[in-house]
Scaffold this motif. Structure first.
Motif, mmCIF file in Angstrom:
data_model
loop_
_atom_site.group_PDB
_atom_site.id
_atom_site.type_symbol
_atom_site.label_atom_id
_atom_site.label_comp_id
_atom_site.label_asym_id
_atom_site.label_seq_id
_atom_site.Cartn_x
_atom_site.Cartn_y
_atom_site.Cartn_z
ATOM 1 N N ASP A 112 3.426 12.168 39.163
ATOM 2 C CA ASP A 112 3.278 12.998 40.369
ATOM 3 C C ASP A 112 3.486 14.470 40.055
ATOM 4 N N GLU A 116 0.505 17.103 40.615
ATOM 5 C CA GLU A 116 0.677 18.141 41.633
ATOM 6 C C GLU A 116 0.646 19.537 41.019
ATOM 7 N N GLY A 121 -0.066 20.774 45.444
ATOM 8 C CA GLY A 121 0.957 19.975 46.106
ATOM 9 C C GLY A 121 2.299 20.678 46.010
ATOM 10 N N THR A 122 3.345 19.972 46.330
ATOM 11 C CA THR A 122 4.692 20.538 46.361
ATOM 12 C C THR A 122 5.079 21.197 45.043
#
Length: 142
Positions: A112, A116, A121-122
């Motif tokens: 992840d 990301e 994304g975050t």
């Protein structure tokens, strides 16, 4: 993975050490694993300093050549434990490097974080905010 030897042991316990790219990328011996391990290399600096009763000051080569550091790790990483980031963060700070920020992302696994960072994304938002904040506030040494 900041300690290649520790990571290799973890991979061996999971039965993936022969298919992992880590072994081939970092050599096939403990000496080579140590050479490529930031944890081992930073500990070597600390050992040298303690043996000479020195410390890292703002005038030292180590202090002046270290860039600002942002360490990221997903708390749900099942490949590399997030505690490895805490360990290297502590070593960096023990070396007298004060420009080190650790950030642990909840609900984020190993892949992840990388996805990301590349695709958005975050993680990417966090990194870009950190970089922009350094530029905007002038909190950079450069």
């Amino acid at each position: 993975a900041y300690s290649i030897s520790d990571h290799y042991i973890r991979e061996t316990e999971r039965g993936v050490e022969e298919m992992s790219p880590m072994k081939a990328a970092c050599g096939h011996t403990k000496k080579q694993f140590n050479y490529f391990s930031p944890t081992v290399r930073l500990q070597s600096i600390l050992d040298k300093l303690s043996s000479t009763s020195s410390s890292i000051s703002s005038e030292s080569t180590y202090y002046n050549t270290m860039p600002e550091i942002l360490l990221l790790h997903g708390v749900d990483d099942d490949i590399v434990p997030f505690t490895s980031t805490a360990d290297i963060g502590m070593l960096i700070k023990d070396c007298g490097i004060k420009y080190c920020k650790e950030n642990y992302l909840t609900d984020t696994g190993h892949a992840d974080l990388a996805m990301e960072l590349m695709l958005g994304g975050t993680t990417q938002d966090l990194v870009m905010d950190w970089i922009e904040n350094r530029s905007r506030t002038g909190k950079t040494r450069y």
